[in-house]
Motif scaffolding. Structure first.
Motif, PDB file in Angstrom:
ATOM      1  N   MET A   1      17.326  -7.849 -17.958  1.00  0.00           N
ATOM      2  CA  MET A   1      17.670  -8.885 -18.900  1.00  0.00           C
ATOM      3  C   MET A   1      16.422  -9.657 -19.338  1.00  0.00           C
ATOM      4  O   MET A   1      16.357 -10.102 -20.472  1.00  0.00           O
ATOM      5  CB  MET A   1      18.697  -9.831 -18.285  1.00  0.00           C
ATOM      6  CG  MET A   1      20.057  -9.192 -18.030  1.00  0.00           C
ATOM      7  SD  MET A   1      20.788  -8.370 -19.472  1.00  0.00           S
ATOM      8  CE  MET A   1      21.023  -9.720 -20.568  1.00  0.00           C
ATOM      9  N   ILE A   2      15.475  -9.779 -18.435  1.00  0.00           N
ATOM     10  CA  ILE A   2      14.231 -10.473 -18.790  1.00  0.00           C
ATOM     11  C   ILE A   2      13.500  -9.720 -19.895  1.00  0.00           C
ATOM     12  O   ILE A   2      12.943 -10.333 -20.817  1.00  0.00           O
ATOM     13  CB  ILE A   2      13.343 -10.638 -17.538  1.00  0.00           C
ATOM     14  CG1 ILE A   2      14.006 -11.615 -16.570  1.00  0.00           C
ATOM     15  CG2 ILE A   2      11.951 -11.119 -17.907  1.00  0.00           C
ATOM     16  CD1 ILE A   2      13.345 -11.693 -15.222  1.00  0.00           C
ATOM     17  N   LEU A   3      13.539  -8.399 -19.840  1.00  0.00           N
ATOM     18  CA  LEU A   3      12.876  -7.611 -20.878  1.00  0.00           C
ATOM     19  C   LEU A   3      13.561  -7.773 -22.231  1.00  0.00           C
ATOM     20  O   LEU A   3      12.899  -7.761 -23.272  1.00  0.00           O
ATOM     21  CB  LEU A   3      12.832  -6.142 -20.468  1.00  0.00           C
ATOM     22  CG  LEU A   3      11.914  -5.814 -19.304  1.00  0.00           C
ATOM     23  CD1 LEU A   3      12.136  -4.387 -18.834  1.00  0.00           C
ATOM     24  CD2 LEU A   3      10.479  -6.041 -19.676  1.00  0.00           C
ATOM     25  N   PHE A   4      14.886  -7.926 -22.245  1.00  0.00           N
ATOM     26  CA  PHE A   4      15.589  -8.199 -23.496  1.00  0.00           C
ATOM     27  C   PHE A   4      15.145  -9.533 -24.080  1.00  0.00           C
ATOM     28  O   PHE A   4      14.959  -9.671 -25.290  1.00  0.00           O
ATOM     29  CB  PHE A   4      17.111  -8.225 -23.287  1.00  0.00           C
ATOM     30  CG  PHE A   4      17.747  -6.872 -23.355  1.00  0.00           C
ATOM     31  CD1 PHE A   4      17.715  -6.123 -24.509  1.00  0.00           C
ATOM     32  CD2 PHE A   4      18.396  -6.353 -22.252  1.00  0.00           C
ATOM     33  CE1 PHE A   4      18.307  -4.874 -24.572  1.00  0.00           C
ATOM     34  CE2 PHE A   4      18.989  -5.112 -22.296  1.00  0.00           C
ATOM     35  CZ  PHE A   4      18.943  -4.369 -23.465  1.00  0.00           C
ATOM     36  N   ILE A   5      14.977 -10.516 -23.226  1.00  0.00           N
ATOM     37  CA  ILE A   5      14.524 -11.829 -23.688  1.00  0.00           C
ATOM     38  C   ILE A   5      13.107 -11.724 -24.244  1.00  0.00           C
ATOM     39  O   ILE A   5      12.804 -12.300 -25.305  1.00  0.00           O
ATOM     40  CB  ILE A   5      14.623 -12.861 -22.547  1.00  0.00           C
ATOM     41  CG1 ILE A   5      16.087 -13.098 -22.202  1.00  0.00           C
ATOM     42  CG2 ILE A   5      13.923 -14.160 -22.919  1.00  0.00           C
ATOM     43  CD1 ILE A   5      16.308 -13.900 -20.936  1.00  0.00           C
ATOM     44  N   VAL A  51      13.492   2.560 -19.487  1.00  0.00           N
ATOM     45  CA  VAL A  51      13.236   3.026 -18.124  1.00  0.00           C
ATOM     46  C   VAL A  51      14.091   2.246 -17.123  1.00  0.00           C
ATOM     47  O   VAL A  51      14.712   2.833 -16.229  1.00  0.00           O
ATOM     48  CB  VAL A  51      11.738   2.897 -17.782  1.00  0.00           C
ATOM     49  CG1 VAL A  51      11.489   3.117 -16.305  1.00  0.00           C
ATOM     50  CG2 VAL A  51      10.923   3.886 -18.613  1.00  0.00           C
ATOM     51  N   ALA A  52      14.137   0.924 -17.276  1.00  0.00           N
ATOM     52  CA  ALA A  52      14.945   0.115 -16.356  1.00  0.00           C
ATOM     53  C   ALA A  52      16.426   0.474 -16.462  1.00  0.00           C
ATOM     54  O   ALA A  52      17.133   0.526 -15.452  1.00  0.00           O
ATOM     55  CB  ALA A  52      14.737  -1.374 -16.649  1.00  0.00           C
ATOM     56  N   GLY A  53      16.882   0.740 -17.674  1.00  0.00           N
ATOM     57  CA  GLY A  53      18.273   1.139 -17.851  1.00  0.00           C
ATOM     58  C   GLY A  53      18.590   2.451 -17.166  1.00  0.00           C
ATOM     59  O   GLY A  53      19.668   2.628 -16.587  1.00  0.00           O
ATOM     60  N   ARG A  54      17.661   3.379 -17.212  1.00  0.00           N
ATOM     61  CA  ARG A  54      17.868   4.658 -16.539  1.00  0.00           C
ATOM     62  C   ARG A  54      17.851   4.508 -15.019  1.00  0.00           C
ATOM     63  O   ARG A  54      18.488   5.256 -14.303  1.00  0.00           O
ATOM     64  CB  ARG A  54      16.792   5.672 -16.967  1.00  0.00           C
ATOM     65  CG  ARG A  54      16.831   6.033 -18.425  1.00  0.00           C
ATOM     66  CD  ARG A  54      18.093   6.722 -18.827  1.00  0.00           C
ATOM     67  NE  ARG A  54      18.216   7.986 -18.119  1.00  0.00           N
ATOM     68  CZ  ARG A  54      19.324   8.686 -18.026  1.00  0.00           C
ATOM     69  NH1 ARG A  54      20.415   8.250 -18.609  1.00  0.00           N
ATOM     70  NH2 ARG A  54      19.354   9.819 -17.371  1.00  0.00           N
ATOM     71  N   LEU A  55      17.076   3.540 -14.510  1.00  0.00           N
ATOM     72  CA  LEU A  55      16.947   3.356 -13.068  1.00  0.00           C
ATOM     73  C   LEU A  55      18.103   2.551 -12.462  1.00  0.00           C
ATOM     74  O   LEU A  55      18.215   2.483 -11.236  1.00  0.00           O
ATOM     75  CB  LEU A  55      15.618   2.670 -12.741  1.00  0.00           C
ATOM     76  CG  LEU A  55      14.371   3.501 -13.033  1.00  0.00           C
ATOM     77  CD1 LEU A  55      13.124   2.684 -12.755  1.00  0.00           C
ATOM     78  CD2 LEU A  55      14.366   4.785 -12.241  1.00  0.00           C
ATOM     79  N   ILE A  56      18.956   1.977 -13.285  1.00  0.00           N
ATOM     80  CA  ILE A  56      20.075   1.186 -12.769  1.00  0.00           C
ATOM     81  C   ILE A  56      21.000   2.045 -11.909  1.00  0.00           C
ATOM     82  O   ILE A  56      21.583   1.561 -10.939  1.00  0.00           O
ATOM     83  CB  ILE A  56      20.866   0.534 -13.919  1.00  0.00           C
ATOM     84  CG1 ILE A  56      20.075  -0.627 -14.494  1.00  0.00           C
ATOM     85  CG2 ILE A  56      22.236   0.060 -13.473  1.00  0.00           C
ATOM     86  CD1 ILE A  56      20.710  -1.263 -15.706  1.00  0.00           C
TER      87      ILE A  56
END
Length: 83
Positions: A1-5, A51-56
């Motif tokens: 979420m921080i990356l979206f911000i 990448v973070a989405g894939r690692l979830i």
């Protein structure tokens, strides 16, 4: 979420400030440094979001994995012996 911000703030700052001088960019053979920095931040943020989405899907912090460092158990909220 921080990356979206970060990505959202980058787009906001770009459109509110840097993009207002886009007419001047056509005369220059090289883009301004602030525009290039905004592009680099945008590319990096969205690549990291993917990448973070894939690692979830992976459970990195299981409490029952033997031999993992104590800081991982602490970060995952695993019960510590003696609690």
């Amino acid at each position: 979420m921080i990356l979206f911000i970060v990505a959202g703030l980058n787009a906001f700052v770009f459109h509110r400030g840097i993009h207002r001088r886009v007419v001047e960019w056509e005369r220059s053979p090289v883009l301004p440094g602030r525009a290039r920095a905004a592009g680099a931040i945008s590319l990096a943020a969205w690549a990291l979001i993917i990448v973070a989405g894939r690692l979830i899907a992976y459970n990195w912090f299981d409490c029952d994995i033997p031999g993992q460092p104590g800081w991982i158990n602490w970060a995952a909220g695993c019960p510590v012996a003696g609690d």
